[in-house]
Write an enzyme that holds these catalytic residues in place. Sequence first.
Site, PDB file in Angstrom:
ATOM      1  N   ASP A 118      83.119   0.950  -1.783  1.00 27.19           N
ATOM      2  CA  ASP A 118      83.900   0.690  -3.110  1.00 27.19           C
ATOM      3  C   ASP A 118      85.574   0.187  -2.819  1.00 27.19           C
ATOM      4  OD1 ASP A 118      81.928   1.419  -4.608  1.00 27.19           O
ATOM      5  OD2 ASP A 118      82.735   3.082  -5.385  1.00 27.19           O
ATOM      6  N   LYS A 128      75.613  -1.180  -5.174  1.00 32.74           N
ATOM      7  CA  LYS A 128      75.226   0.109  -5.514  1.00 32.74           C
ATOM      8  C   LYS A 128      75.394   0.105  -7.049  1.00 32.74           C
ATOM      9  CE  LYS A 128      79.204   2.876  -4.728  1.00 32.74           C
ATOM     10  NZ  LYS A 128      79.593   3.381  -5.918  1.00 32.74           N
ATOM     11  N   CYS A 135      82.355   8.550  -5.100  1.00 30.76           N
ATOM     12  CA  CYS A 135      80.940   7.725  -4.430  1.00 30.76           C
ATOM     13  C   CYS A 135      80.937   8.061  -3.023  1.00 30.76           C
ATOM     14  CB  CYS A 135      81.438   6.413  -4.907  1.00 30.76           C
ATOM     15  SG  CYS A 135      81.270   6.002  -6.646  1.00 30.76           S
TER      16      CYS A 135
END
Length: 260
Positions: A58, A168, A201
């Site tokens: 991310d 994702k 995450c």
Amino acid sequence: MTDRDLVPLGAFAQNAWSVSAAEVSLVRARDAARPVTLGDRDRKVTLDIGRTAIVVVDMQNDFCHPQGWLAHIGVDVAPCRAPIAPLQALLPMLREAGVPVIWLNWGNRPDRANLPPSVLHVYDPDGRSTGIGKPLPGNGAHVLEEGSWAAAVVDELAPAPGDIAVSKYRMTGFQDTELEAILRNLDVTTVLFAGVNADQCVLNTLTDAVARGFDAVLLEDCSATSSPAFCMEATLYNVRQCYGFVCDGADLRAALEAGA
């Protein structure tokens, strides 16, 4: 070359057959172990860099750019930008050492067909907020949507040729994705984790990796969170206590330099 000469069949040499019209060899070529030793507090951790990959989670515009989604909803993204410099220093060295670099970003379908209300609600609690798939007021990029500026890796960490991108759709990178299959095809046993948010995450993907039998190392200086400091402290504690190891990207760079 004739049709009887063996040629490799497979996306990666680590998990390739050798085939011809007359023969199939299931023997995979295995390089000798390349041990690299890091420190986790007062303990040494030795990994085989030849069977290691790094998953960078991310580090994308929506989380790390001043004009991205988090900044739009009032989150200070300065902590999320902290891993940029350490990763800029580390990733070229990992690539040089043959370590696969996997970029794991939120990148949802435009129709959000695979996202249940429980996921959408976290980011759009009243149904009227700028949630997943909605345009950012500043530039119109769709939040966390695959192919949008919002889902792209920040410019400072532009992926290199040969890097692998995986989209994702949850806090974990293993649900509904090809991440595990790629790691298996790469013959990876140890996964280095970096990125944001470390307590969300990154941690969810790390714990899922351990549940699937991978060894996990969280690179502390290459990870960060916009959550309160106690969330990072708890993440470091839990990774060490239950899931794997916490090491430093700077130490890894030094070990690679020493090995070279």
